[in-house]
Design a protein around this motif. Structure first.
Motif, PDB file in Angstrom:
ATOM      1  N   UNK A 256      48.789  48.583  45.493  1.00  0.00           N
ATOM      2  CA  UNK A 256      50.080  48.784  44.830  1.00  0.00           C
ATOM      3  C   UNK A 256      49.997  48.432  43.342  1.00  0.00           C
ATOM      4  N   UNK A 257      49.269  47.375  43.021  1.00  0.00           N
ATOM      5  CA  UNK A 257      49.098  47.008  41.623  1.00  0.00           C
ATOM      6  C   UNK A 257      48.355  48.083  40.846  1.00  0.00           C
ATOM      7  N   UNK A 258      47.296  48.601  41.449  1.00  0.00           N
ATOM      8  CA  UNK A 258      46.525  49.663  40.797  1.00  0.00           C
ATOM      9  C   UNK A 258      47.390  50.898  40.584  1.00  0.00           C
ATOM     10  N   UNK A 259      48.198  51.223  41.579  1.00  0.00           N
ATOM     11  CA  UNK A 259      49.076  52.390  41.462  1.00  0.00           C
ATOM     12  C   UNK A 259      50.100  52.190  40.350  1.00  0.00           C
ATOM     13  N   UNK A 260      50.684  51.005  40.287  1.00  0.00           N
ATOM     14  CA  UNK A 260      51.684  50.731  39.253  1.00  0.00           C
ATOM     15  C   UNK A 260      51.058  50.795  37.861  1.00  0.00           C
ATOM     16  N   UNK A 261      49.875  50.241  37.705  1.00  0.00           N
ATOM     17  CA  UNK A 261      49.204  50.279  36.400  1.00  0.00           C
ATOM     18  C   UNK A 261      48.826  51.707  36.030  1.00  0.00           C
ATOM     19  N   UNK A 262      48.353  52.467  37.002  1.00  0.00           N
ATOM     20  CA  UNK A 262      47.996  53.865  36.729  1.00  0.00           C
ATOM     21  C   UNK A 262      49.236  54.656  36.307  1.00  0.00           C
ATOM     22  N   UNK A 263      50.359  54.452  37.005  1.00  0.00           N
ATOM     23  CA  UNK A 263      51.595  55.158  36.635  1.00  0.00           C
ATOM     24  C   UNK A 263      52.068  54.739  35.255  1.00  0.00           C
TER      25      UNK A 263
ATOM     26  N   UNK B 277      49.647  59.663  37.064  1.00  0.00           N
ATOM     27  CA  UNK B 277      50.334  59.717  38.354  1.00  0.00           C
ATOM     28  C   UNK B 277      49.413  60.211  39.471  1.00  0.00           C
ATOM     29  N   UNK B 278      48.495  61.095  39.143  1.00  0.00           N
ATOM     30  CA  UNK B 278      47.567  61.599  40.162  1.00  0.00           C
ATOM     31  C   UNK B 278      46.710  60.460  40.717  1.00  0.00           C
ATOM     32  N   UNK B 279      46.257  59.595  39.842  1.00  0.00           N
ATOM     33  CA  UNK B 279      45.449  58.450  40.302  1.00  0.00           C
ATOM     34  C   UNK B 279      46.312  57.478  41.106  1.00  0.00           C
ATOM     35  N   UNK B 280      47.552  57.306  40.692  1.00  0.00           N
ATOM     36  CA  UNK B 280      48.477  56.446  41.439  1.00  0.00           C
ATOM     37  C   UNK B 280      48.668  56.976  42.846  1.00  0.00           C
ATOM     38  N   UNK B 281      48.742  58.292  42.992  1.00  0.00           N
ATOM     39  CA  UNK B 281      48.915  58.898  44.317  1.00  0.00           C
ATOM     40  C   UNK B 281      47.751  58.531  45.225  1.00  0.00           C
ATOM     41  N   UNK B 282      46.543  58.503  44.679  1.00  0.00           N
ATOM     42  CA  UNK B 282      45.365  58.138  45.472  1.00  0.00           C
ATOM     43  C   UNK B 282      45.516  56.716  46.018  1.00  0.00           C
ATOM     44  N   UNK B 283      45.907  55.781  45.148  1.00  0.00           N
ATOM     45  CA  UNK B 283      46.082  54.390  45.588  1.00  0.00           C
ATOM     46  C   UNK B 283      47.232  54.262  46.586  1.00  0.00           C
ATOM     47  N   UNK B 284      48.317  54.964  46.338  1.00  0.00           N
ATOM     48  CA  UNK B 284      49.483  54.860  47.217  1.00  0.00           C
ATOM     49  C   UNK B 284      49.238  55.518  48.570  1.00  0.00           C
ATOM     50  N   UNK B 285      48.497  56.614  48.579  1.00  0.00           N
ATOM     51  CA  UNK B 285      48.150  57.253  49.845  1.00  0.00           C
ATOM     52  C   UNK B 285      47.280  56.313  50.674  1.00  0.00           C
ATOM     53  N   UNK B 286      46.364  55.658  50.012  1.00  0.00           N
ATOM     54  CA  UNK B 286      45.502  54.667  50.692  1.00  0.00           C
ATOM     55  C   UNK B 286      46.343  53.513  51.237  1.00  0.00           C
TER      56      UNK B 286
ATOM     57  N   UNK C 234      43.810  48.550  36.044  1.00  0.00           N
ATOM     58  CA  UNK C 234      43.361  49.405  37.144  1.00  0.00           C
ATOM     59  C   UNK C 234      41.927  49.057  37.529  1.00  0.00           C
ATOM     60  N   UNK C 235      41.080  48.873  36.539  1.00  0.00           N
ATOM     61  CA  UNK C 235      39.675  48.538  36.815  1.00  0.00           C
ATOM     62  C   UNK C 235      39.565  47.217  37.581  1.00  0.00           C
ATOM     63  N   UNK C 236      40.349  46.238  37.205  1.00  0.00           N
ATOM     64  CA  UNK C 236      40.305  44.946  37.911  1.00  0.00           C
ATOM     65  C   UNK C 236      40.825  45.080  39.342  1.00  0.00           C
ATOM     66  N   UNK C 237      41.881  45.855  39.522  1.00  0.00           N
ATOM     67  CA  UNK C 237      42.374  46.090  40.884  1.00  0.00           C
ATOM     68  C   UNK C 237      41.310  46.814  41.712  1.00  0.00           C
ATOM     69  N   UNK C 238      40.606  47.762  41.095  1.00  0.00           N
ATOM     70  CA  UNK C 238      39.556  48.481  41.819  1.00  0.00           C
ATOM     71  C   UNK C 238      38.429  47.544  42.242  1.00  0.00           C
ATOM     72  N   UNK C 239      38.060  46.601  41.391  1.00  0.00           N
ATOM     73  CA  UNK C 239      37.032  45.620  41.761  1.00  0.00           C
ATOM     74  C   UNK C 239      37.530  44.786  42.939  1.00  0.00           C
ATOM     75  N   UNK C 240      38.791  44.384  42.888  1.00  0.00           N
ATOM     76  CA  UNK C 240      39.364  43.621  44.008  1.00  0.00           C
ATOM     77  C   UNK C 240      39.318  44.439  45.293  1.00  0.00           C
TER      78      UNK C 240
ATOM     79  N   UNK D 204      48.128  43.792  32.826  1.00  0.00           N
ATOM     80  CA  UNK D 204      49.369  44.570  32.857  1.00  0.00           C
ATOM     81  C   UNK D 204      50.396  43.995  31.875  1.00  0.00           C
ATOM     82  N   UNK D 205      50.510  42.683  31.872  1.00  0.00           N
ATOM     83  CA  UNK D 205      51.444  42.017  30.944  1.00  0.00           C
ATOM     84  C   UNK D 205      51.147  42.415  29.503  1.00  0.00           C
ATOM     85  N   UNK D 206      49.874  42.581  29.207  1.00  0.00           N
ATOM     86  CA  UNK D 206      49.444  42.947  27.853  1.00  0.00           C
ATOM     87  C   UNK D 206      49.422  44.467  27.656  1.00  0.00           C
ATOM     88  N   UNK D 207      49.923  45.207  28.652  1.00  0.00           N
ATOM     89  CA  UNK D 207      49.946  46.674  28.608  1.00  0.00           C
ATOM     90  C   UNK D 207      48.553  47.275  28.483  1.00  0.00           C
ATOM     91  N   UNK D 208      47.573  46.605  29.069  1.00  0.00           N
ATOM     92  CA  UNK D 208      46.200  47.114  29.104  1.00  0.00           C
ATOM     93  C   UNK D 208      46.007  47.754  30.478  1.00  0.00           C
TER      94      UNK D 208
END
Length: 152
Positions: free
Chosen positions: A44-51, A56-65, A26-32, A17-21
């Motif tokens: 929350x990290x995955x949602x923030x990176x997706x946003x 935003x649609x993918x962020x909604x999935x993480x945030x709903x979870x 998101x992929x690393x958060x998903x593995x976690x 995220x720091x490197x704007x990658x």
């Protein structure tokens, strides 16, 4: 899987995220999350990176979870509101704001933001109610002062 491995994945995701990658983050958060399915900070990290990546649609999935995993948290509800509003799902955003307000009933700012969301969704009466609630909590709440006139 050990908590140490999950912590390492989260650290790597934060570095991405720091490197704007964003996609890598998101992929690393998903593995976690595969290793620790109820890990709310990873959601929350995955949602923030997706946003940040504009997904935003993918962020909604993480945030709903996250909202299902840790119900009643205002920070999660507010993040969900922002993602829903970004996708023009304003009625759902207002419902998420209701959950945030239930978690923090004395927060005038949340009440005012709920009013603005209701107004944007076309619910003028609901907006007036929310703005009035905000003004009861803080008579100087600027968003409520400005929004009430528009809602009326």
């Amino acid at each position: 899987m050990s908590e140490t491995v999950v912590d390492q994945l989260l650290a790597r995701a934060a570095a991405a995220e720091e490197a704007h990658k964003w996609i890598e983050a998101v992929a690393l958060y998903e593995v976690a999350l595969v290793r620790s399915p109820d890990h709310v900070p990873a959601m929350l990290g995955a949602a923030a990176a997706a946003r940040a990546n504009g997904d935003h649609a993918r962020a909604i999935v993480f945030l709903t979870r996250a909202d299902r995993t840790a119900p009643g948290r205002a920070d999660i509800a507010v993040a969900l509101v922002e993602a829903l509003a970004a996708t023009s799902r304003l009625s759902e955003a207002a419902a998420a704001f209701e959950r945030a307000r239930a978690a923090k009933p004395l927060d005038a700012g949340l009440a005012a933001r709920l009013g603005a969301t209701r107004l944007a969704a076309g619910d003028a009466a609901g907006a007036v109610s929310a703005f009035e609630a905000a003004l009861r909590l803080d008579p100087a709440e600027p968003r409520a002062l400005g929004g009430l006139g528009s809602a009326l």
